[in-house]
Design an enzyme around this catalytic site. Structure first.
Site, mmCIF file in Angstrom:
data_model
loop_
_atom_site.group_PDB
_atom_site.id
_atom_site.type_symbol
_atom_site.label_atom_id
_atom_site.label_comp_id
_atom_site.label_asym_id
_atom_site.label_seq_id
_atom_site.Cartn_x
_atom_site.Cartn_y
_atom_site.Cartn_z
ATOM 1 N N GLU A 1 156.935 71.041 -109.154
ATOM 2 C CA GLU A 1 156.872 69.847 -108.301
ATOM 3 C C GLU A 1 158.253 69.418 -107.826
ATOM 4 O O GLU A 1 158.367 68.752 -106.805
ATOM 5 C CB GLU A 1 156.148 68.701 -109.007
ATOM 6 C CG GLU A 1 156.866 68.182 -110.232
ATOM 7 C CD GLU A 1 156.074 67.115 -110.976
ATOM 8 O OE1 GLU A 1 154.844 67.246 -111.088
ATOM 9 O OE2 GLU A 1 156.695 66.144 -111.427
ATOM 10 N N HIS B 1 143.675 62.116 -112.839
ATOM 11 C CA HIS B 1 144.508 61.778 -113.997
ATOM 12 C C HIS B 1 143.798 60.864 -114.977
ATOM 13 O O HIS B 1 143.751 59.647 -114.758
ATOM 14 C CB HIS B 1 145.738 61.013 -113.535
ATOM 15 C CG HIS B 1 146.758 61.862 -112.862
ATOM 16 N ND1 HIS B 1 148.081 61.534 -112.856
ATOM 17 C CD2 HIS B 1 146.655 63.026 -112.192
ATOM 18 C CE1 HIS B 1 148.746 62.464 -112.192
ATOM 19 N NE2 HIS B 1 147.897 63.376 -111.773
ATOM 20 N N GLU C 1 146.480 68.612 -106.912
ATOM 21 C CA GLU C 1 146.528 67.328 -107.623
ATOM 22 C C GLU C 1 146.105 66.203 -106.676
ATOM 23 O O GLU C 1 146.478 66.196 -105.508
ATOM 24 C CB GLU C 1 147.957 67.075 -108.113
ATOM 25 C CG GLU C 1 148.113 65.775 -108.887
ATOM 26 C CD GLU C 1 149.547 65.549 -109.372
ATOM 27 O OE1 GLU C 1 150.463 66.225 -108.857
ATOM 28 O OE2 GLU C 1 149.740 64.704 -110.250
ATOM 29 N N TRP D 1 163.435 62.672 -118.222
ATOM 30 C CA TRP D 1 162.274 61.781 -118.114
ATOM 31 C C TRP D 1 161.043 62.555 -117.678
ATOM 32 O O TRP D 1 160.921 63.393 -116.947
ATOM 33 C CB TRP D 1 162.529 60.648 -117.108
ATOM 34 C CG TRP D 1 161.277 59.824 -117.015
ATOM 35 C CD1 TRP D 1 160.775 58.963 -117.941
ATOM 36 C CD2 TRP D 1 160.333 59.829 -115.941
ATOM 37 N NE1 TRP D 1 159.583 58.433 -117.529
ATOM 38 C CE2 TRP D 1 159.281 58.947 -116.299
ATOM 39 C CE3 TRP D 1 160.262 60.516 -114.713
ATOM 40 C CZ2 TRP D 1 158.174 58.728 -115.478
ATOM 41 C CZ3 TRP D 1 159.181 60.300 -113.901
ATOM 42 C CH2 TRP D 1 158.148 59.406 -114.276
ATOM 43 N N HIS E 1 151.594 69.654 -105.915
ATOM 44 C CA HIS E 1 151.869 68.310 -106.393
ATOM 45 C C HIS E 1 151.171 67.311 -105.462
ATOM 46 O O HIS E 1 151.217 67.454 -104.257
ATOM 47 C CB HIS E 1 153.388 68.131 -106.323
ATOM 48 C CG HIS E 1 153.924 66.887 -106.916
ATOM 49 N ND1 HIS E 1 155.158 66.398 -106.573
ATOM 50 C CD2 HIS E 1 153.429 66.037 -107.834
ATOM 51 C CE1 HIS E 1 155.406 65.301 -107.265
ATOM 52 N NE2 HIS E 1 154.370 65.061 -108.042
ATOM 53 N N HIS F 1 156.005 67.256 -118.485
ATOM 54 C CA HIS F 1 157.042 66.552 -117.733
ATOM 55 C C HIS F 1 158.449 66.898 -118.215
ATOM 56 O O HIS F 1 159.266 66.011 -118.493
ATOM 57 C CB HIS F 1 156.788 65.035 -117.774
ATOM 58 C CG HIS F 1 157.055 64.371 -116.455
ATOM 59 N ND1 HIS F 1 158.199 63.686 -116.202
ATOM 60 C CD2 HIS F 1 156.343 64.311 -115.312
ATOM 61 C CE1 HIS F 1 158.180 63.219 -114.967
ATOM 62 N NE2 HIS F 1 157.058 63.586 -114.391
ATOM 63 N N ASN G 1 160.870 60.110 -103.952
ATOM 64 C CA ASN G 1 160.726 58.937 -104.819
ATOM 65 C C ASN G 1 162.054 58.501 -105.433
ATOM 66 O O ASN G 1 162.726 59.285 -106.117
ATOM 67 C CB ASN G 1 159.713 59.269 -105.929
ATOM 68 C CG ASN G 1 159.091 58.029 -106.534
ATOM 69 O OD1 ASN G 1 159.377 56.912 -106.103
ATOM 70 N ND2 ASN G 1 158.239 58.225 -107.530
ATOM 71 N N ASP H 1 153.413 59.194 -104.962
ATOM 72 C CA ASP H 1 154.642 59.057 -104.178
ATOM 73 C C ASP H 1 154.715 60.065 -103.034
ATOM 74 O O ASP H 1 155.670 60.062 -102.260
ATOM 75 C CB ASP H 1 155.890 59.143 -105.072
ATOM 76 C CG ASP H 1 155.870 60.307 -106.041
ATOM 77 O OD1 ASP H 1 155.041 60.308 -106.967
ATOM 78 O OD2 ASP H 1 156.688 61.221 -105.874
ATOM 79 N N TYR I 1 155.482 59.198 -120.375
ATOM 80 C CA TYR I 1 155.111 59.614 -119.037
ATOM 81 C C TYR I 1 153.586 59.757 -118.925
ATOM 82 O O TYR I 1 152.926 60.262 -119.836
ATOM 83 C CB TYR I 1 155.761 60.968 -118.683
ATOM 84 C CG TYR I 1 155.081 61.550 -117.488
ATOM 85 C CD1 TYR I 1 155.351 61.038 -116.220
ATOM 86 C CD2 TYR I 1 154.072 62.498 -117.617
ATOM 87 C CE1 TYR I 1 154.646 61.474 -115.118
ATOM 88 C CE2 TYR I 1 153.373 62.948 -116.522
ATOM 89 C CZ TYR I 1 153.670 62.427 -115.270
ATOM 90 O OH TYR I 1 152.953 62.848 -114.187
ATOM 91 N N GLU J 1 151.776 71.928 -117.775
ATOM 92 C CA GLU J 1 152.689 71.748 -116.636
ATOM 93 C C GLU J 1 154.116 71.409 -117.081
ATOM 94 O O GLU J 1 154.302 70.643 -118.039
ATOM 95 C CB GLU J 1 152.130 70.619 -115.776
ATOM 96 C CG GLU J 1 152.989 70.260 -114.590
ATOM 97 C CD GLU J 1 152.372 69.108 -113.806
ATOM 98 O OE1 GLU J 1 151.138 68.897 -113.880
ATOM 99 O OE2 GLU J 1 153.138 68.400 -113.123
HETATM 100 C C1 GCO Z 1 152.806 64.776 -111.414
HETATM 101 C C2 GCO Z 1 154.219 64.331 -111.472
HETATM 102 C C3 GCO Z 1 154.490 62.946 -111.026
HETATM 103 C C4 GCO Z 1 155.998 62.688 -110.968
HETATM 104 C C5 GCO Z 1 156.304 61.839 -109.797
HETATM 105 C C6 GCO Z 1 157.784 61.573 -109.674
HETATM 106 O O1 GCO Z 1 152.502 65.725 -112.086
HETATM 107 O O2 GCO Z 1 152.065 64.195 -110.630
HETATM 108 O O3 GCO Z 1 154.825 64.724 -112.663
HETATM 109 O O4 GCO Z 1 153.797 61.981 -111.760
HETATM 110 O O5 GCO Z 1 156.458 62.104 -112.131
HETATM 111 O O6 GCO Z 1 155.807 62.453 -108.660
HETATM 112 O O7 GCO Z 1 158.058 60.923 -108.476
HETATM 113 MG MG MG Z 2 154.043 66.675 -113.045
#
Ligand code: GCO
Ligand code: MG
Length: 402
Positions: free
Chosen positions: A262, A122, A339, A402, A312, A212, A37, A316, A159, A236
Protein backbone atom coordinates in the site's frame (compact mmCIF):
# COMPACT_ATOMS: atom_id res chain seq x y z
CA UNK A 1 -8.13 18.51 -28.31
CA UNK A 2 -6.00 20.53 -25.90
CA UNK A 3 -5.67 20.85 -22.13
CA UNK A 4 -6.71 24.38 -21.18
CA UNK A 5 -6.59 24.31 -17.37
CA UNK A 6 -5.86 22.24 -14.30
CA UNK A 7 -7.29 22.91 -10.88
CA UNK A 8 -6.51 21.40 -7.50
CA UNK A 9 -9.47 21.09 -5.14
CA UNK A 10 -8.64 20.47 -1.48
CA UNK A 11 -11.62 19.64 0.72
CA UNK A 12 -12.39 17.85 3.97
CA UNK A 13 -15.86 16.26 4.01
CA UNK A 14 -15.04 14.20 7.11
CA UNK A 15 -11.39 13.82 6.08
CA UNK A 16 -9.02 15.56 3.65
CA UNK A 17 -9.00 14.88 -0.08
CA UNK A 18 -6.94 16.43 -2.86
CA UNK A 19 -8.54 16.24 -6.29
CA UNK A 20 -7.16 17.34 -9.66
CA UNK A 21 -9.53 18.53 -12.36
CA UNK A 22 -8.16 18.80 -15.90
CA UNK A 23 -10.16 20.84 -18.40
CA UNK A 24 -10.02 20.85 -22.20
CA UNK A 25 -10.97 23.17 -25.06
CA UNK A 26 -13.81 20.80 -25.99
CA UNK A 27 -15.56 21.17 -22.66
CA UNK A 28 -14.69 17.63 -21.50
CA UNK A 29 -12.94 17.39 -18.16
CA UNK A 30 -11.41 14.62 -16.07
CA UNK A 31 -10.75 14.01 -12.37
CA UNK A 32 -7.83 12.40 -10.57
CA UNK A 33 -7.28 11.66 -6.88
CA UNK A 34 -4.05 13.14 -5.42
CA UNK A 35 -4.61 12.43 -1.71
CA UNK A 36 -1.53 11.51 0.34
CA UNK A 37 -2.73 11.10 3.91
CA UNK A 38 -1.08 13.59 6.27
CA UNK A 39 0.98 15.17 3.45
CA UNK A 40 -1.88 16.54 1.34
CA UNK A 41 -0.58 20.03 0.68
CA UNK A 42 2.80 18.80 -0.55
CA UNK A 43 1.06 17.06 -3.47
CA UNK A 44 -1.32 19.98 -4.04
CA UNK A 45 1.67 22.34 -4.33
CA UNK A 46 3.60 19.94 -6.57
CA UNK A 47 0.63 19.87 -8.94
CA UNK A 48 -0.07 23.60 -8.89
CA UNK A 49 3.50 24.83 -9.08
CA UNK A 50 5.32 22.17 -11.05
CA UNK A 51 2.89 20.14 -13.14
CA UNK A 52 -0.19 22.08 -14.22
CA UNK A 53 1.72 24.86 -16.03
CA UNK A 54 3.49 22.20 -18.12
CA UNK A 55 0.22 20.53 -19.11
CA UNK A 56 -1.45 23.51 -20.73
CA UNK A 57 -1.73 23.12 -24.51
CA UNK A 58 -0.91 19.37 -24.49
CA UNK A 59 -3.10 16.76 -26.18
CA UNK A 60 -4.92 14.90 -23.35
CA UNK A 61 -5.09 11.78 -25.53
CA UNK A 62 -1.31 11.28 -25.18
CA UNK A 63 -1.53 9.59 -21.78
CA UNK A 64 1.63 7.51 -22.08
CA UNK A 65 3.75 10.38 -23.37
CA UNK A 66 2.53 12.71 -20.63
CA UNK A 67 3.27 10.03 -18.01
CA UNK A 68 6.81 9.61 -19.35
CA UNK A 69 7.25 13.38 -19.56
CA UNK A 70 6.29 13.84 -15.90
CA UNK A 71 8.28 10.84 -14.65
CA UNK A 72 11.50 11.21 -16.64
CA UNK A 73 11.17 14.96 -16.93
CA UNK A 74 11.23 15.59 -13.18
CA UNK A 75 14.77 14.16 -13.06
CA UNK A 76 14.03 13.39 -9.36
CA UNK A 77 12.28 10.08 -9.80
CA UNK A 78 9.78 8.19 -7.70
CA UNK A 79 8.65 9.02 -4.16
CA UNK A 80 5.09 9.29 -2.84
CA UNK A 81 4.61 13.01 -3.53
CA UNK A 82 5.80 12.86 -7.14
CA UNK A 83 3.99 9.61 -7.91
CA UNK A 84 0.71 10.81 -6.36
CA UNK A 85 0.85 13.93 -8.50
CA UNK A 86 1.58 11.88 -11.63
CA UNK A 87 -1.23 9.48 -10.68
CA UNK A 88 -3.72 12.34 -10.44
CA UNK A 89 -2.86 13.55 -13.95
CA UNK A 90 -2.93 10.03 -15.35
CA UNK A 91 -6.32 9.21 -13.77
CA UNK A 92 -7.83 12.46 -15.05
CA UNK A 93 -6.53 11.76 -18.57
CA UNK A 94 -8.01 8.22 -18.59
CA UNK A 95 -11.26 9.77 -17.39
CA UNK A 96 -11.18 12.22 -20.32
CA UNK A 97 -10.35 9.43 -22.79
CA UNK A 98 -13.34 7.44 -21.55
CA UNK A 99 -15.63 10.42 -21.88
CA UNK A 100 -14.36 11.15 -25.42
CA UNK A 101 -14.89 7.50 -26.41
CA UNK A 102 -18.15 7.35 -24.41
CA UNK A 103 -16.90 4.17 -22.79
CA UNK A 104 -16.36 3.13 -19.19
CA UNK A 105 -12.67 2.92 -18.35
CA UNK A 106 -12.63 -0.88 -18.02
CA UNK A 107 -13.59 -1.10 -21.70
CA UNK A 108 -10.55 0.96 -22.68
CA UNK A 109 -8.30 -1.36 -20.68
CA UNK A 110 -9.49 -4.50 -22.46
CA UNK A 111 -12.99 -5.16 -21.18
CA UNK A 112 -14.53 -7.07 -18.33
CA UNK A 113 -12.72 -10.12 -16.91
CA UNK A 114 -15.29 -10.77 -14.17
CA UNK A 115 -18.88 -10.07 -13.15
CA UNK A 116 -18.05 -8.29 -9.91
CA UNK A 117 -15.07 -7.12 -7.86
CA UNK A 118 -14.77 -9.07 -4.60
CA UNK A 119 -14.10 -6.63 -1.77
CA UNK A 120 -13.10 -7.05 1.86
CA UNK A 121 -14.48 -5.01 4.73
CA UNK A 122 -12.94 -4.18 8.09
CA UNK A 123 -14.27 -5.95 11.18
CA UNK A 124 -12.66 -4.60 14.32
CA UNK A 125 -13.32 -4.33 18.03
CA UNK A 126 -11.67 -3.47 21.29
CA UNK A 127 -11.42 -7.17 22.15
CA UNK A 128 -12.02 -10.57 20.55
CA UNK A 129 -15.74 -10.71 21.40
CA UNK A 130 -16.41 -7.32 19.89
CA UNK A 131 -14.42 -8.23 16.78
CA UNK A 132 -16.41 -11.45 16.40
CA UNK A 133 -19.65 -9.46 16.49
CA UNK A 134 -18.28 -7.19 13.78
CA UNK A 135 -17.27 -10.20 11.65
CA UNK A 136 -20.88 -11.36 12.02
CA UNK A 137 -22.09 -7.93 10.90
CA UNK A 138 -19.92 -7.99 7.76
CA UNK A 139 -20.96 -11.56 7.00
CA UNK A 140 -24.57 -10.39 7.34
CA UNK A 141 -23.89 -7.62 4.81
CA UNK A 142 -22.85 -10.30 2.33
CA UNK A 143 -19.07 -9.86 2.46
CA UNK A 144 -17.13 -12.90 1.21
CA UNK A 145 -13.85 -11.50 2.53
CA UNK A 146 -13.41 -9.86 5.93
CA UNK A 147 -10.38 -8.31 7.57
CA UNK A 148 -10.21 -8.77 11.35
CA UNK A 149 -8.29 -6.58 13.82
CA UNK A 150 -8.73 -6.43 17.57
CA UNK A 151 -7.42 -4.45 20.52
CA UNK A 152 -4.45 -6.03 22.30
CA UNK A 153 -4.67 -6.64 26.08
CA UNK A 154 -2.26 -4.29 27.82
CA UNK A 155 -2.10 -1.76 24.96
CA UNK A 156 -4.25 1.38 25.11
CA UNK A 157 -4.77 1.47 21.34
CA UNK A 158 -3.59 -0.25 18.22
CA UNK A 159 -3.77 0.06 14.45
CA UNK A 160 -7.07 -0.92 12.85
CA UNK A 161 -9.40 -0.55 15.82
CA UNK A 162 -11.78 2.33 15.30
CA UNK A 163 -14.10 4.26 17.56
CA UNK A 164 -17.02 4.26 15.18
CA UNK A 165 -16.65 0.84 13.54
CA UNK A 166 -17.70 1.42 9.90
CA UNK A 167 -15.55 4.52 9.31
CA UNK A 168 -11.96 4.17 10.42
CA UNK A 169 -9.95 7.36 10.46
CA UNK A 170 -6.45 7.09 11.93
CA UNK A 171 -5.34 10.63 10.93
CA UNK A 172 -7.17 12.20 13.83
CA UNK A 173 -4.99 15.05 15.18
CA UNK A 174 -3.24 18.09 13.72
CA UNK A 175 0.02 16.95 15.33
CA UNK A 176 0.53 13.18 15.31
CA UNK A 177 -0.80 11.41 18.39
CA UNK A 178 1.51 8.83 20.01
CA UNK A 179 0.62 5.15 20.43
CA UNK A 180 2.45 2.53 22.46
CA UNK A 181 3.35 -0.81 20.91
CA UNK A 182 4.46 -4.19 22.23
CA UNK A 183 5.34 -6.90 19.72
CA UNK A 184 5.25 -9.66 22.35
CA UNK A 185 1.74 -8.71 23.55
CA UNK A 186 0.56 -8.60 19.94
CA UNK A 187 2.11 -11.94 18.97
CA UNK A 188 0.56 -13.65 21.99
CA UNK A 189 -2.90 -12.31 21.22
CA UNK A 190 -3.43 -12.51 17.47
CA UNK A 191 -3.61 -16.33 17.06
CA UNK A 192 -6.40 -16.36 19.70
CA UNK A 193 -8.43 -13.95 17.58
CA UNK A 194 -8.25 -16.12 14.48
CA UNK A 195 -8.91 -19.31 16.38
CA UNK A 196 -12.07 -17.72 17.80
CA UNK A 197 -13.16 -16.57 14.33
CA UNK A 198 -12.79 -20.04 12.81
CA UNK A 199 -14.51 -21.70 15.79
CA UNK A 200 -17.51 -19.39 15.48
CA UNK A 201 -17.78 -18.93 11.71
CA UNK A 202 -16.02 -21.95 10.22
CA UNK A 203 -14.05 -21.64 6.99
CA UNK A 204 -16.68 -20.17 4.69
CA UNK A 205 -15.24 -16.64 4.54
CA UNK A 206 -11.90 -15.33 3.38
CA UNK A 207 -10.27 -13.87 6.48
CA UNK A 208 -7.51 -11.24 6.28
CA UNK A 209 -5.28 -9.47 8.77
CA UNK A 210 -3.07 -6.36 8.63
CA UNK A 211 0.14 -6.39 10.68
CA UNK A 212 0.84 -2.82 9.55
CA UNK A 213 4.63 -3.11 9.22
CA UNK A 214 5.23 -3.86 12.91
CA UNK A 215 7.28 -7.06 12.95
CA UNK A 216 10.79 -8.06 11.96
CA UNK A 217 11.00 -10.76 9.27
CA UNK A 218 11.63 -13.59 11.74
CA UNK A 219 8.75 -12.45 13.97
CA UNK A 220 6.55 -12.33 10.87
CA UNK A 221 7.62 -15.89 10.06
CA UNK A 222 6.55 -16.94 13.53
CA UNK A 223 3.17 -15.23 13.22
CA UNK A 224 2.52 -16.67 9.77
CA UNK A 225 3.30 -20.15 11.08
CA UNK A 226 1.04 -19.69 14.11
CA UNK A 227 -1.83 -18.58 11.85
CA UNK A 228 -1.54 -21.44 9.37
CA UNK A 229 -4.33 -23.56 10.96
CA UNK A 230 -6.78 -20.66 10.41
CA UNK A 231 -5.97 -20.42 6.68
CA UNK A 232 -5.83 -16.67 6.21
CA UNK A 233 -6.47 -15.21 2.77
CA UNK A 234 -3.52 -12.97 3.55
CA UNK A 235 -1.25 -11.55 6.22
CA UNK A 236 -0.65 -7.93 5.22
CA UNK A 237 2.50 -5.83 5.59
CA UNK A 238 4.13 -8.21 8.08
CA UNK A 239 7.35 -6.19 8.01
CA UNK A 240 8.45 -2.94 6.34
CA UNK A 241 9.37 -3.70 2.74
CA UNK A 242 12.24 -1.34 2.01
CA UNK A 243 14.42 -4.43 2.33
CA UNK A 244 12.65 -6.65 -0.17
CA UNK A 245 15.11 -9.51 0.42
CA UNK A 246 13.88 -9.68 4.04
CA UNK A 247 10.78 -11.48 2.80
CA UNK A 248 12.90 -14.51 1.89
CA UNK A 249 13.17 -15.18 5.60
CA UNK A 250 9.39 -15.06 6.09
CA UNK A 251 8.86 -17.43 3.15
CA UNK A 252 11.27 -19.95 4.67
CA UNK A 253 9.00 -20.32 7.66
CA UNK A 254 5.39 -20.05 6.57
CA UNK A 255 2.88 -20.75 3.82
CA UNK A 256 0.47 -18.06 5.07
CA UNK A 257 -0.05 -15.86 1.98
CA UNK A 258 1.52 -12.40 2.12
CA UNK A 259 0.17 -9.07 0.83
CA UNK A 260 2.36 -6.00 0.62
CA UNK A 261 2.46 -2.67 -1.13
CA UNK A 262 0.00 0.00 0.00
CA UNK A 263 2.93 2.38 0.47
CA UNK A 264 4.68 1.43 -2.79
CA UNK A 265 4.83 4.05 -5.47
CA UNK A 266 6.60 2.33 -8.35
CA UNK A 267 7.31 -1.09 -9.80
CA UNK A 268 10.86 -0.81 -8.44
CA UNK A 269 9.49 -1.10 -4.88
CA UNK A 270 8.27 -4.62 -5.60
CA UNK A 271 10.52 -5.94 -8.33
CA UNK A 272 12.35 -8.44 -6.09
CA UNK A 273 9.22 -9.27 -4.11
CA UNK A 274 7.44 -10.21 -7.33
CA UNK A 275 10.18 -11.82 -9.40
CA UNK A 276 11.32 -14.01 -6.48
CA UNK A 277 7.70 -14.84 -5.61
CA UNK A 278 8.15 -13.55 -2.08
CA UNK A 279 4.58 -12.22 -1.93
CA UNK A 280 1.17 -13.40 -3.10
CA UNK A 281 -0.70 -10.10 -3.44
CA UNK A 282 0.51 -6.64 -4.39
CA UNK A 283 -1.42 -3.81 -2.75
CA UNK A 284 -0.30 -0.86 -4.85
CA UNK A 285 -3.21 1.25 -6.04
CA UNK A 286 -4.03 3.97 -8.54
CA UNK A 287 -3.37 7.09 -6.47
CA UNK A 288 -0.11 6.10 -4.82
CA UNK A 289 1.46 4.13 -7.66
CA UNK A 290 1.49 6.47 -10.63
CA UNK A 291 -2.06 6.02 -11.89
CA UNK A 292 -3.66 3.42 -14.12
CA UNK A 293 -0.73 3.55 -16.54
CA UNK A 294 1.84 2.48 -13.97
CA UNK A 295 -0.38 0.15 -11.93
CA UNK A 296 -1.05 -1.78 -15.12
CA UNK A 297 2.69 -2.30 -15.53
CA UNK A 298 2.98 -3.62 -11.96
CA UNK A 299 0.05 -5.99 -12.53
CA UNK A 300 1.55 -7.35 -15.74
CA UNK A 301 4.87 -8.09 -14.02
CA UNK A 302 3.00 -9.68 -11.11
CA UNK A 303 0.96 -11.88 -13.44
CA UNK A 304 4.14 -13.58 -14.72
CA UNK A 305 4.93 -14.68 -11.14
CA UNK A 306 1.47 -15.75 -9.92
CA UNK A 307 1.11 -12.64 -7.81
CA UNK A 308 -2.41 -11.23 -7.72
CA UNK A 309 -3.67 -7.71 -7.05
CA UNK A 310 -5.22 -6.52 -3.80
CA UNK A 311 -5.52 -2.76 -4.21
CA UNK A 312 -5.43 -0.56 -1.13
CA UNK A 313 -8.83 1.00 -0.54
CA UNK A 314 -8.77 2.79 2.81
CA UNK A 315 -10.92 5.88 3.40
CA UNK A 316 -7.99 8.20 2.73
CA UNK A 317 -8.14 7.14 -0.92
CA UNK A 318 -10.91 9.27 -2.37
CA UNK A 319 -13.96 7.98 -4.24
CA UNK A 320 -12.13 9.09 -7.41
CA UNK A 321 -9.39 6.55 -6.67
CA UNK A 322 -11.98 3.92 -5.71
CA UNK A 323 -13.85 4.44 -8.99
CA UNK A 324 -10.65 4.14 -11.05
CA UNK A 325 -9.51 1.10 -9.04
CA UNK A 326 -12.83 -0.68 -9.62
CA UNK A 327 -12.47 -0.27 -13.39
CA UNK A 328 -8.92 -1.57 -13.10
CA UNK A 329 -10.09 -4.53 -10.96
CA UNK A 330 -12.88 -5.34 -13.41
CA UNK A 331 -10.33 -5.71 -16.17
CA UNK A 332 -7.07 -6.95 -14.58
CA UNK A 333 -6.54 -10.66 -15.33
CA UNK A 334 -4.67 -11.44 -12.09
CA UNK A 335 -7.18 -9.88 -9.72
CA UNK A 336 -7.23 -11.05 -6.10
CA UNK A 337 -9.41 -8.78 -3.99
CA UNK A 338 -10.13 -5.06 -3.49
CA UNK A 339 -10.12 -3.36 -0.09
CA UNK A 340 -13.30 -1.41 0.60
CA UNK A 341 -13.45 0.87 3.61
CA UNK A 342 -16.67 2.78 3.37
CA UNK A 343 -16.58 6.55 2.97
CA UNK A 344 -18.81 8.66 5.18
CA UNK A 345 -22.10 9.99 3.76
CA UNK A 346 -20.49 13.50 3.69
CA UNK A 347 -17.68 12.22 1.45
CA UNK A 348 -20.07 10.31 -0.81
CA UNK A 349 -22.20 13.46 -1.23
CA UNK A 350 -19.18 15.51 -2.35
CA UNK A 351 -18.12 12.76 -4.80
CA UNK A 352 -21.23 11.35 -6.54
CA UNK A 353 -20.22 8.09 -8.22
CA UNK A 354 -21.40 5.34 -10.53
CA UNK A 355 -19.96 2.44 -8.48
CA UNK A 356 -21.95 0.40 -5.98
CA UNK A 357 -21.70 -2.47 -3.49
CA UNK A 358 -23.86 -5.59 -3.58
CA UNK A 359 -23.46 -8.83 -1.61
CA UNK A 360 -19.67 -8.83 -1.25
CA UNK A 361 -18.93 -7.45 -4.72
CA UNK A 362 -18.51 -3.99 -6.16
CA UNK A 363 -19.35 -2.80 -9.62
CA UNK A 364 -17.77 0.20 -11.38
CA UNK A 365 -20.91 1.12 -13.33
CA UNK A 366 -21.04 2.00 -17.02
CA UNK A 367 -20.70 5.78 -16.95
CA UNK A 368 -18.02 7.01 -19.40
CA UNK A 369 -14.57 7.35 -17.82
CA UNK A 370 -14.24 6.29 -14.19
CA UNK A 371 -17.71 7.51 -13.31
CA UNK A 372 -16.84 9.73 -10.31
CA UNK A 373 -17.50 13.48 -10.23
CA UNK A 374 -17.07 16.21 -7.63
CA UNK A 375 -19.67 18.67 -6.38
CA UNK A 376 -17.35 21.66 -6.03
CA UNK A 377 -19.91 23.89 -4.32
CA UNK A 378 -20.46 21.31 -1.63
CA UNK A 379 -16.71 20.61 -1.39
CA UNK A 380 -16.12 24.32 -0.67
CA UNK A 381 -18.17 23.97 2.51
CA UNK A 382 -15.55 21.58 3.92
CA UNK A 383 -12.19 23.40 4.10
CA UNK A 384 -8.89 21.58 4.63
CA UNK A 385 -8.19 20.43 8.22
CA UNK A 386 -4.57 19.75 9.16
CA UNK A 387 -4.38 16.09 10.25
CA UNK A 388 -1.57 13.62 10.76
CA UNK A 389 -1.28 9.86 11.10
CA UNK A 390 -0.25 8.64 14.57
CA UNK A 391 3.27 7.58 15.46
CA UNK A 392 4.27 4.54 17.49
CA UNK A 393 6.70 4.04 20.37
CA UNK A 394 7.77 0.85 22.11
CA UNK A 395 7.01 0.59 25.82
CA UNK A 396 10.51 1.96 26.64
CA UNK A 397 9.89 5.06 24.50
CA UNK A 398 11.84 4.05 21.36
CA UNK A 399 10.28 5.06 18.07
CA UNK A 400 8.71 2.20 16.11
CA UNK A 401 6.72 1.81 12.90
CA UNK A 402 3.10 2.86 13.14
C1 GCO B 1 -5.10 -0.44 5.07
C2 GCO B 1 -4.10 0.55 5.51
C3 GCO B 1 -4.64 1.85 5.98
C4 GCO B 1 -3.49 2.84 6.23
C5 GCO B 1 -3.92 4.19 5.81
C6 GCO B 1 -2.82 5.21 6.01
O1 GCO B 1 -4.75 -1.59 5.03
O2 GCO B 1 -6.20 -0.02 4.70
O3 GCO B 1 -3.12 -0.03 6.30
O4 GCO B 1 -5.50 1.73 7.07
O5 GCO B 1 -3.10 2.84 7.56
O6 GCO B 1 -4.32 4.14 4.49
O7 GCO B 1 -3.18 6.43 5.45
MG1 MG C 1 -2.77 -1.93 5.40
Amino acid sequence: MKITAGRVIVCSPGRNFVTLRIETDEGIDGLGDATLNGRELAVATYLTEHIIPALIGRDPAMIEDIWQYLYRGAYWRRGPVTMCAIAAVDTALWDIKGKVARLPLYQLLGGRSRDGVMVYGHANGKDIDETLDEVARYAGLGYKAIRAQSGIPGLASTYGVSKDRMYYEPADAAIASENVWSTSKYLDHVPKLFEAIRVRFGFEHHILHDVHHRLTPIEAGRLGKALEPYRLFWMEDPTPAENQEGFRLIRQHTVTPIAVGEVFNTIHDCQTLITEQLIDFVRATVVHAGGITHLRRIAHLAELYHVRTGCHGATDLSPVCMGAALHFDTWVPNFGVQEYMRHTPETDAVFPHAYWYDQGYMHPGDAPGHGVVIDEKLAAKYPYQPSALPVNRLEDGSMWNW
